[in-house]
Every structure is written in structure tokens, then in C-alpha cells.
Scaffold this motif. Structure first.
Motif, short mmCIF file in Angstrom:
data_model
loop_
_atom_site.label_atom_id
_atom_site.label_comp_id
_atom_site.label_asym_id
_atom_site.label_seq_id
_atom_site.Cartn_x
_atom_site.Cartn_y
_atom_site.Cartn_z
N TYR A 274 7.29 4.24 -5.15
CA TYR A 274 6.37 3.39 -5.92
C TYR A 274 6.96 1.99 -6.08
O TYR A 274 6.23 0.99 -5.98
CB TYR A 274 6.11 4.01 -7.29
N SER A 278 4.99 -1.18 -4.70
CA SER A 278 4.47 -2.16 -5.66
C SER A 278 4.97 -3.56 -5.35
O SER A 278 4.24 -4.54 -5.53
CB SER A 278 4.85 -1.75 -7.09
N ASP A 356 1.21 6.39 0.93
CA ASP A 356 0.01 6.88 0.23
C ASP A 356 -0.45 5.86 -0.82
O ASP A 356 -1.66 5.61 -0.96
CB ASP A 356 0.31 8.22 -0.45
N TYR A 357 0.50 5.30 -1.54
CA TYR A 357 0.15 4.33 -2.58
C TYR A 357 -0.51 3.09 -1.97
O TYR A 357 -1.53 2.59 -2.47
CB TYR A 357 1.39 3.94 -3.37
N SER A 361 -4.37 2.04 -2.66
CA SER A 361 -4.53 0.78 -3.38
C SER A 361 -5.31 -0.25 -2.58
O SER A 361 -5.99 -1.11 -3.15
CB SER A 361 -3.15 0.21 -3.74
N GLU A 414 -1.49 11.40 -6.16
CA GLU A 414 -2.53 10.52 -5.63
C GLU A 414 -3.66 10.28 -6.62
O GLU A 414 -4.37 9.27 -6.54
CB GLU A 414 -3.12 11.12 -4.34
N TRP A 417 -3.23 7.05 -8.32
CA TRP A 417 -3.50 5.89 -7.48
C TRP A 417 -5.02 5.66 -7.37
O TRP A 417 -5.47 4.51 -7.43
CB TRP A 417 -2.92 6.08 -6.08
#
Length: 455
Positions: A274, A278, A356-357, A361, A414, A417
Motif C-alpha cells: 500500500y 500510494s 491490485d490497489y 484506484s 480489495e 479499495w
């Protein structure tokens, strides 16, 4: 000083946004350079630096109070041809930034160190987070005067020279980081502490360059330390415009801290994934941010000059250009997010979380671009409360459900997210609705261009 009240709007926007964008990319590279070299130290180091780096949002919130307030008031004064007011606001934005920078050091070395330790997934991560923050705090404190000077330059239409200074400071940071992190050449590795120290030294060098060269970058605003005695009436004007914008960043900090708190039970590999993703998102958001910053300066000058049609056209061109850019970036994150992650880590578990993030996003990238466009216009009008309202709505629609979901033990990662993506889309809808009413109140019921004209 560049007059933004005449000439093609698109040319002004793209020209300024290009320089501002490069400057923002360079500024973001401070943290990415640290993250790159720290990544060689393992998952705990990545997670520690990432969690400590989340404090940047809180400091950015306070610096935005100065930056947004100064940009709005100075650009409007330039549009009105009121040189005395522009100079007074600039001086007091610097005065306020010095006080806030000192407060950052005091709070950071007390409450801040305790706070980042609490966010760690384990004892090792917490200790490394505190080490990094201790060295990185001077860079955060210097963020205030740099923000004040940068806003004054943007309000004046000057974007190229600041970008060059920031580029040189990042290059300096990139040279220092391997020396201090790994002990290359000096034989004494400082680890994550060295990464933060490299950023602080480079930021100090850049700040000195801004001060020494400010008069050469534009001839109309003067930097005289003898005139920095506080004038509370101007501080209040800056705060009236800037505080709601600061509140937006506080909410981002809260949401980031909540995410770190929720995912701490998933292990350091999730916090590391993450953290990397980010930071990549921060880089992805730089193009629409740059366009919005350029739009704020341009619309501010035109609003001060009482040119409502140019103000309207500035927004529509800002929103259109930003949406196109974000669509391209959406396609990149949907098709190959791993390409953005692999420069930082090859750990399969960390890469999977980060990919995945990014993929989820990216579903709200266009919405985020519209949020930035609206925020830029609110800054130009000198009333950033609507942006704060829309951010508060996002806080409610994400944080409260996320905290409830965290009380259940069977929630997939998930799901958080997807919840965030829905919350951002809602924020965009509220921002556009509020801006529509704001433009009607501030500019009257003039024509709304469906296709922005380059007037």
C-alpha cells in the motif's frame, strides 16, 4: 510578472502547467528517491518509511493554508493591479510560514514520533518509522517557506525557474541518498535515518536557492526579512482562504492513517504494498494537480480583473485537459500496473498488493481530475470552503464504512479499495454541483461554454 488576463487561455494553462507539473514531479521524487534506496533494506524498512511518510499529508495541510491563501490573494491583487496588497500578502505569508515551520519541528519531535510508532505493523516497522521521521522533519518544516515563495511565483505567472531549482535539489538528494543510506564512500551506513537526512539537506539547499534568486525570478515582489513582522489582519485574510484547503489535506491524512490502522493486521507486506502504491498514485495525480494550480493562478488574475468569461473558460479547459490525461493514466494502470511497481520491489506479495490497489484506484482517476479542477477554481475565487465540504463527504463515505468493515474478520482487502473508489466518485459529483452554484454567485448568469474557447 506574467499577465494572464490576455492571450489564449489554453496556451497559458498548458505552458504554466508543464513547468508546474515538472516541479511537482521533482518534488515527489524526494520521497520516491528515499523509497528506492530504502527498498533495498527489506519490507520492514519500506513499511516504516511509508507510514512515516504519511505525516507529509498533515504538514502539507498546514502548508496549504499558506500556499493557497497566498496564491489566491496575490493573483487577485495582480489582476486588480494592486501592487501594494500583493507585496503585503507575500511578506506575511513568509512570516506565517516561519512560525508554522518552527511549530512543525516542536510537534514532530514530540507527538509525531509517538504517532508513527503506533501505525507500525510490528516493533521493527515502528522503530524504523520513527528513525526516518526524526531525520525527515527539517525537510517538512522547510515546506512552509518554500510553499509561500512558490505560491507568490505562480500567482505572478512564473513557473520555469522554480522547476529548475527543484530539479537540482532532487538531483542533489539522489546523490546524497546512496551515500547516507548504504554508507557508500563514507563506510558508515545510516539506513532509513540517512534517507530522511538526505532529503532534509537537499531541501535546505533548495530553500536557500529560492531565497537568493527570488528577486531575479520576478522583479515586482521584494523579499526583505526586515518587513516580516507579523501583521495579524493579513494573517487572518490568508487563513480565511487557506484554512479550508488545509482541512482537505487533514482529511487525506486521516483517511491515510485509517487505512494504515486497518491494514496493520494484514502484515508488513500489505503495508509495504500500500505504501508503494500510494506514493505512485501521488505521482500519477501530479498532472491534474499541475493543471489545477495553473488554473487557480489564471482564474484568480481574471477574477480580480473582472473578466468572468475568461474565468469560466479557464475551468472548462482545465477540466477537459485533466480528464484526457487521467484517461490515459487509467489505461496504463488497468493494463500493466506492475511496470510502475517493479522499480521499487520484486517481492511477489508486495507487488500483488500494490498492483491490485493501483488497478482498482484507477477507476476513479477521471473523477479525481475533476475534483482538482474544481478545487483550483475555488482557490481562484478566494473561497475554499466548498472544497472542504466535498472532502468531508468523502471522509464520511469512506472512513465510517471502512471502520465498520474492519470490525468483521472476513473482509477482503480489495473491498476497502473499491469503497475508496466509490467515495472519490461521490466527492467529484458534490464538487461539480458546488462549483456550479459558486460560479453563478460569483460570475453571474453569463454563458457557459460547452467547448472552451481560447480567448
Amino acid at each position: 510578472m506574467r499577465d494572464l488576463t490576455t492571450g489564449p487561455i489554453s496556451k497559458h494553462l498548458i505552458g504554466m502547467a508543464a513547468f508546474i507539473g515538472v516541479g511537482l514531479v521533482v518534488q515527489t521524487l524526494y520521497f520516491l528517491v528515499d523509497l528506492y534506496f530504502v527498498a533495498q533494506l527489506g519490507k520492514a524498512a519500506i513499511a516504516g518509511v511509508s507510514s512515516a511518510g504519511s505525516t507529509t499529508f498533515l504538514v502539507m495541510a498546514a502548508s496549504q493554508m499558506v500556499a493557497v491563501g497566498a496564491l489566491s490573494l496575490i493573483s487577485q491583487a495582480i489582476g486588480r493591479r494592486d501592487a501594494a496588497d500583493a507585496q503585503g500578502v507575500f511578506e506575511q505569508s513568509l512570516s506565517l510560514s516561519v512560525v508554522l515551520g518552527l511549530a512543525t519541528l516542536v510537534i514532530g519531535y514530540t507527538v509525531g514520533l509517538v504517532g508513527v510508532r503506533a501505525l507500525g505493523a510490528d516493533a521493527a516497522t515502528s522503530a524504523l518509522a520513527a528513525q526516518y521521521l526524526a531525520a525527515y522533519l527539517p525537510a517538512l518544516a522547510l515546506m512552509f517557506p518554500v510553499a509561500a515563495i512558490g505560491s507568490a511565483l505562480r500567482a505572478s505567472g512564473v513557473a520555469g525557474p522554480p522547476m529548475l531549482i527543484q530539479s537540482l535539489t532532487v538531483a542533489f538528494n539522489a546523490l546524497l541518498a546512496p551515500v547516507l543510506v548504504t554508507g557508500w564512500l563514507i563506510g558508515y551506513p545510516l539506513g532509513v535515518f540517512g534517507a530522511g537526512l538526505a532529503s532534509s539537506i537537499a531541501t535546505l539547499a533548495g530553500s536557500i536557492a529560492f531565497v537568493l534568486l527570488f528577486g531575479r525570478m520576478q522583479p515586482h515582489l521584494r523579499l526583505d526579512v526586515r518587513r516580516l513582522a507579523p501583521r495579524l489582519t493579513i494573517w487572518r485574510r490568508i487563513a480565511d482562504v487557506g484554512l479550508p484547503a488545509a482541512g482537505e489535506f487533514v482529511m487525506i491524512f486521516v483517511m491515510t492513517a485509517v487505512v494504515y490502522w486497518i491494514i496493520r493486521g494484514y502484515g508488513p507486506q500489505v503495508q509495504a504494498g500500500y505504501g508503494i502504491a500510494s506514493r505512485i498514485l501521488q505521482s500519477i495525480f501530479l498532472p491534474p494537480m499541475a493543471i489545477a494550480f495553473a488554473a487557480a493562478a489564471m482564474a484568480g488574475q481574471n477574477y480580480g480583473a473582472k473578466l468572468p468569461d475568461r474565468v469560466r473558460s479557464t475551468f472548462y479547459q482545465c477540466a477537459g485537459i485533466g480528464s484526457i490525461v487521467m484517461l490515459v493514466l487509467t489505461l496504463l494502470c488497468q493494463t500493466n500496473p506492475q511496470a510502475l511497481i517493479l522499480p521499487f520491489t520484486h517481492d511477489p506479495s508486495v507487488v500483488a498488493v500494490a498492483a491490485d490497489y493501483l488497478r482498482i484506484s484507477s477507476l476513479n482517476f477521471v473523477a479525481i481530475g475533476l475534483v482538482f479542477a474544481c478545487s483550483g477554481m475555488f482557490q481562484a475565487f478566494g473561497d475554499t470552503r466548498p472544497a472542504l465540504i466535498s472532502s468531508a463527504g468523502r471522509l464520511l463515505t469512506f472512513v465510517l464504512p471502512a471502520l465498520y468493515m474492519s470490525t468483521r474478520g472476513d473482509v477482503a482487502l480489495e473491498a476497502y479499495w473499491y469503497l475508496s473508489a466509490v467515495a472519490v466518485t461521490g466527492q467529484a459529483i458534490v464538487s461539480i454541483w458546488l462549483l456550479r452554484g459558486h460560479m453563478r454567485d460569483k460570475l453571474g448568469n453569463g454563458p457557459v461554454p460547452l467547448v472552451a474557447t481560447a480567448v
